[in-house]
Design a protein around this motif. Structure first.
Motif, PDB file in Angstrom:
ATOM      1  N   MET A 155       5.990  64.466 -22.775  1.00  0.00           N
ATOM      2  CA  MET A 155       5.142  64.187 -21.627  1.00  0.00           C
ATOM      3  C   MET A 155       3.685  64.093 -22.056  1.00  0.00           C
ATOM      4  N   THR A 156       3.001  63.048 -21.557  1.00  0.00           N
ATOM      5  CA  THR A 156       1.568  62.887 -21.822  1.00  0.00           C
ATOM      6  C   THR A 156       0.855  62.652 -20.498  1.00  0.00           C
ATOM      7  N   ASN A 157      -0.470  62.738 -20.528  1.00  0.00           N
ATOM      8  CA  ASN A 157      -1.289  62.520 -19.333  1.00  0.00           C
ATOM      9  C   ASN A 157      -2.317  61.432 -19.614  1.00  0.00           C
ATOM     10  N   PRO A 158      -1.918  60.167 -19.457  1.00  0.00           N
ATOM     11  CA  PRO A 158      -2.842  59.066 -19.740  1.00  0.00           C
ATOM     12  C   PRO A 158      -3.968  59.000 -18.715  1.00  0.00           C
ATOM     13  N   GLU A 159      -4.990  58.287 -19.048  1.00  0.00           N
ATOM     14  CA  GLU A 159      -6.143  58.171 -18.145  1.00  0.00           C
ATOM     15  C   GLU A 159      -5.897  57.170 -17.030  1.00  0.00           C
ATOM     16  N   VAL A 160      -5.062  56.158 -17.305  1.00  0.00           N
ATOM     17  CA  VAL A 160      -4.863  55.069 -16.346  1.00  0.00           C
ATOM     18  C   VAL A 160      -3.375  54.927 -16.026  1.00  0.00           C
ATOM     19  N   VAL A 161      -3.036  54.702 -14.744  1.00  0.00           N
ATOM     20  CA  VAL A 161      -1.642  54.543 -14.310  1.00  0.00           C
ATOM     21  C   VAL A 161      -1.090  53.216 -14.807  1.00  0.00           C
ATOM     22  N   ALA A 162       0.102  53.281 -15.406  1.00  0.00           N
ATOM     23  CA  ALA A 162       0.832  52.084 -15.813  1.00  0.00           C
ATOM     24  C   ALA A 162       2.207  52.123 -15.157  1.00  0.00           C
ATOM     25  N   ASP A 163       2.880  51.000 -15.162  1.00  0.00           N
ATOM     26  CA  ASP A 163       4.217  50.929 -14.565  1.00  0.00           C
ATOM     27  C   ASP A 163       5.155  51.907 -15.271  1.00  0.00           C
ATOM     28  N   GLY A 164       5.865  52.717 -14.496  1.00  0.00           N
ATOM     29  CA  GLY A 164       6.764  53.709 -15.060  1.00  0.00           C
ATOM     30  C   GLY A 164       6.186  55.111 -15.059  1.00  0.00           C
ATOM     31  N   ASP A 165       4.886  55.230 -14.793  1.00  0.00           N
ATOM     32  CA  ASP A 165       4.252  56.552 -14.756  1.00  0.00           C
ATOM     33  C   ASP A 165       4.575  57.274 -13.454  1.00  0.00           C
ATOM     34  N   VAL A 166       4.275  58.570 -13.441  1.00  0.00           N
ATOM     35  CA  VAL A 166       4.421  59.388 -12.238  1.00  0.00           C
ATOM     36  C   VAL A 166       3.033  59.823 -11.793  1.00  0.00           C
ATOM     37  N   ILE A 167       2.710  59.486 -10.544  1.00  0.00           N
ATOM     38  CA  ILE A 167       1.413  59.863  -9.983  1.00  0.00           C
ATOM     39  C   ILE A 167       1.571  61.176  -9.222  1.00  0.00           C
ATOM     40  N   PHE A 168       0.785  62.167  -9.604  1.00  0.00           N
ATOM     41  CA  PHE A 168       0.754  63.429  -8.881  1.00  0.00           C
ATOM     42  C   PHE A 168      -0.486  63.377  -8.007  1.00  0.00           C
ATOM     43  N   GLY A 169      -0.276  63.334  -6.678  1.00  0.00           N
ATOM     44  CA  GLY A 169      -1.424  63.133  -5.812  1.00  0.00           C
ATOM     45  C   GLY A 169      -1.265  63.753  -4.442  1.00  0.00           C
ATOM     46  N   ARG A 170      -2.351  63.687  -3.672  1.00  0.00           N
ATOM     47  CA  ARG A 170      -2.380  64.235  -2.309  1.00  0.00           C
ATOM     48  C   ARG A 170      -2.207  63.101  -1.308  1.00  0.00           C
ATOM     49  N   PHE A 171      -1.244  63.271  -0.403  1.00  0.00           N
ATOM     50  CA  PHE A 171      -0.982  62.283   0.644  1.00  0.00           C
ATOM     51  C   PHE A 171      -1.401  62.874   1.988  1.00  0.00           C
ATOM     52  N   GLU A 172      -2.408  62.246   2.624  1.00  0.00           N
ATOM     53  CA  GLU A 172      -2.899  62.694   3.924  1.00  0.00           C
ATOM     54  C   GLU A 172      -2.600  61.633   4.968  1.00  0.00           C
ATOM     55  N   GLN A 173      -1.892  62.037   6.029  1.00  0.00           N
ATOM     56  CA  GLN A 173      -1.499  61.102   7.073  1.00  0.00           C
ATOM     57  C   GLN A 173      -2.719  60.632   7.857  1.00  0.00           C
ATOM     58  N   LEU A 174      -2.723  59.334   8.206  1.00  0.00           N
ATOM     59  CA  LEU A 174      -3.870  58.732   8.890  1.00  0.00           C
ATOM     60  C   LEU A 174      -3.524  58.305  10.311  1.00  0.00           C
ATOM     61  N   ASN A 175      -4.552  58.257  11.134  1.00  0.00           N
ATOM     62  CA  ASN A 175      -4.422  57.640  12.456  1.00  0.00           C
ATOM     63  C   ASN A 175      -4.475  56.128  12.305  1.00  0.00           C
ATOM     64  N   ALA A 176      -4.234  55.433  13.400  1.00  0.00           N
ATOM     65  CA  ALA A 176      -4.242  53.962  13.374  1.00  0.00           C
ATOM     66  C   ALA A 176      -5.606  53.417  12.967  1.00  0.00           C
ATOM     67  N   ASP A 177      -6.698  54.158  13.284  1.00  0.00           N
ATOM     68  CA  ASP A 177      -8.048  53.688  12.935  1.00  0.00           C
ATOM     69  C   ASP A 177      -8.457  54.066  11.520  1.00  0.00           C
ATOM     70  N   GLY A 178      -7.569  54.705  10.764  1.00  0.00           N
ATOM     71  CA  GLY A 178      -7.864  55.051   9.387  1.00  0.00           C
ATOM     72  C   GLY A 178      -8.424  56.436   9.194  1.00  0.00           C
ATOM     73  N   SER A 179      -8.649  57.163  10.274  1.00  0.00           N
ATOM     74  CA  SER A 179      -9.165  58.537  10.167  1.00  0.00           C
ATOM     75  C   SER A 179      -8.018  59.492   9.874  1.00  0.00           C
ATOM     76  N   ILE A 180      -8.366  60.683   9.366  1.00  0.00           N
ATOM     77  CA  ILE A 180      -7.355  61.687   9.047  1.00  0.00           C
ATOM     78  C   ILE A 180      -6.687  62.186  10.334  1.00  0.00           C
TER      79      ILE A 180
END
Length: 448
Positions: A155-180
C-alpha cells in the motif's frame, strides 16, 4: 376406526375418518395415568395425584391431543399403505359437527387430498443441449493477474488520484441549493474509483489531491449500485434509504495498492517454492486455475438449461386450487398477491421435482446417507475456509457435519441437492450434448 377415500377426479380426492370410543379410550386413559404420575398439585404428594382428579381437570385437553395424534398417525399410515401419491399435506375440511368431548363421542373428520399427476416425461438422445467449454479470454486473464499481483503488493499514498485508487474522504449531504443539509449524512469513508461507473464522475475524481473538494458530487449516479452506496454511506443494511441528494466530497487521503513485481519471490509466494519460474509459466498456471473454476460455471449453466428444457416438457396438470389453499395454510403470512405472483414458479418447480422423482424411481438411483454426509461436509468445509485459512481436521469437520444433519431442514435440503445432482449426472449420459468453446467474457453474457 374406519377410513374411506373418495376420488373426485384424477387430481383431487377426499378422506373420511371415523373414530369410535373404542379407538381412543384406552390411549386417553393411559395418557391420563402418565400425567397423574408426573403432575404436582397442592394437597397431593408428587406422583400420587388420582387419575380421576386429572381427568376431571384436564381430561378434555388430553382427549383433544390424543385424537389429534391418532388422526395424524392414521391418515399418514393410510396414505402410505395404499401408496397414494399426494402433493402437499392433507387439508382438514371445515365441519358443522359439534363434539361434546365427553369420552363417548363418535368423531368424523374429512380431509382434502391433492393427488400427484401421472408423469410421462422422457429423455433420450433426441434431446439436444449445448455443453459449453469455457476458455479464458485476455481481459479476464489480465484482471485475474492484476488482482493476484495486488494481493501480494504493498500500500502506498500517492499525491494524485489515479484510476484504481481508493479515495478516503468526507461525504456531506447537500440541499438542492448546494448548502450543507443540517442533520443529513456526514460520513468519512472510502470510495474505490474502480466502483465508479459514470465516466464524467470518474473524470472528476482523477487528478484530485489531498484536501481537494468536489462540490455537488452525485454519488448515487456515479456508483449506480445500491449495495455499494449502503456500504460507502454506512446506511442501515436492513432498511436502507438511498438518498437522492448530492454530496460535498473532501479528500482526506489517497490509497494505492501497488502490484507486486513478477519475480521469483512473488511466484514462490503464490504457488510455492520452485513451482513457477517464468512469466510464461505464471500465465499458464493462472489460465489453468481459471479454466478449472470455469468448469463449475459451465456445469451450472448446463444444469440450468436441462432444468429449463425439462420444465418445458413437463406440462402435466396439477391440483392448482388445492395447492393454493395448502400454501396459504402452510405459510400464514402469505398474502393473496404474493401467492398469485409466485404460484407459477412454485408449480414449475413442483413439476420438475415430480420428474426428478420419477427418474430416481425408474432408474433406481440410490441416494445413500454417505452421499448426503459427504455433500454436507463439503458444503461446511467451503464455508469454514471462507472465514479461516486454517482448515478443520477431518474429525472436527465430521462432528460439525453430523450436528448439522441432525436438523431435519438441513438434512432434507442436502438430500434434495444430492438427488438433483444424481438426476443431472444421469441426464447428461442420456441427452445429446453438443460441445461448444466460448470465451469467458462471452459466456458471462449468456442467459443463466
Amino acid at each position: 376406526m374406519n377410513i374411506t377415500q373418495e376420488k373426485i377426479n384424477d387430481l383431487n380426492a377426499s378422506l373420511t375418518v371415523k373414530i369410535s370410543p373404542d379407538d381412543y379410550r384406552e390411549k386417553v386413559e393411559k395418557a391420563i395415568k402418565e400425567q397423574a404420575k408426573k403432575m404436582k398439585l397442592p394437597g397431593f404428594r408428587p406422583g400420587m395425584v388420582p387419575p380421576a382428579h386429572v381427568k376431571k381437570m384436564y381430561g378434555k385437553s388430553i382427549l383433544v391431543d390424543e385424537i389429534n395424534n391418532l388422526l395424524s398417525e392414521s391418515v399418514n399410515n393410510y396414505i402410505q399403505q395404499n401408496e397414494i401419491e399426494i402433493l402437499g399435506q392433507p387439508l382438514p375440511k371445515e365441519s358443522d359437527d359439534q363434539f361434546n368431548w365427553d369420552f363417548n363421542d363418535e368423531f368424523v373428520f374429512n380431509y382434502e387430498l391433492g393427488l400427484a399427476p401421472e408423469v410421462n416425461v422422457t429423455f433420450s438422445d433426441k434431446d439436444k443441449l449445448t455443453q459449453y467449454v469455457i476458455k479464458v479470454d485476455p481481459e479476464t486473464l489480465a484482471a485475474r493477474t492484476k488482482n493476484i499481483r495486488r494481493s501480494y503488493g504493498k500500500m502506498t499514498n500517492p499525491e494524485v488520484v489515479a484510476d484504481g485508487d481508493v479515495i478516503f474522504g468526507r461525504f456531506e449531504q447537500l440541499n438542492a441549493d448546494g448548502s450543507i443539509f443540517e442533520g443529513g449524512i456526514d460520513v468519512t469513508t472510502s470510495l474505490r474509483t474502480d466502483a465508479v461507473k459514470d465516466a464524467s464522475a470518474l473524470k472528476a475524481l482523477i487528478g484530485l489531491k489531498k484536501d481537494d473538494v468536489v462540490e455537488n458530487f452525485d454519488l448515487v449516479k456515479a456508483v449506480d449500485d445500491d449495495k455499494q452506496i449502503v456500504r460507502i454511506l454506512k446506511l442501515d443494511e436492513e432498511n436502507p434509504i438511498i438518498p437522492e441528494s448530492k454530496f460535498k466530497l473532501t479528500v482526506k487521503n489517497i490509497n494505492r495498492l501497488e502490484e507486486a513485481d513478477l519475480n521469483q519471490e512473488f511466484f514462490d509466494k503464490v504457488f510455492g517454492e520452485g513451482v513457477v519460474k517464468t512469466e510464461e509459466e505464471f500465465t499458464a498456471k493462472i489460465t489453468e486455475e481459471l479454466e478449472a473454476m470455469m468448469v463449475q460455471d459451465a456445469e451450472k449453466k448446463l444444469a440450468s438449461d436441462l432444468y429449463k428444457h425439462g420444465s418445458e416438457k413437463a406440462t402435466m396438470d396439477l391440483p392448482d386450487e388445492f395447492l393454493k389453499r395448502w400454501l396459504k395454510v402452510a405459510n400464514k403470512d402469505l398474502s393473496d398477491e404474493e401467492l398469485d405472483k409466485g404460484y407459477e414458479d412454485f408449480a414449475k418447480n413442483l413439476r420438475w421435482t415430480l420428474v426428478e422423482n420419477k427418474i430416481v424411481k425408474d432408474q433406481k438411483l440410490e441416494i445413500k446417507y454417505e452421499d448426503v454426509f459427504e455433500a454436507a461436509k463439503a458444503r461446511l468445509d467451503a464455508q469454514f475456509r471462507m472465514y479461516s485459512p486454517q482448515a478443520l481436521s477431518e474429525e472436527q469437520l465430521g462432528q460439525y457435519t453430523a450436528q448439522f444433519l441432525k436438523e431435519q431442514e438441513n438434512a432434507n435440503r442436502i438430500f434434495d441437492e444430492v438427488k438433483s445432482q444424481k438426476v443431472f449426472e444421469y441426464l447428461k449420459s442420456v441427452v445429446t450434448l453438443d460441445k461448444k468453446e466460448i470465451p469467458f467474457n462471452e459466456f458471462e453474457k449468456l442467459d443463466k
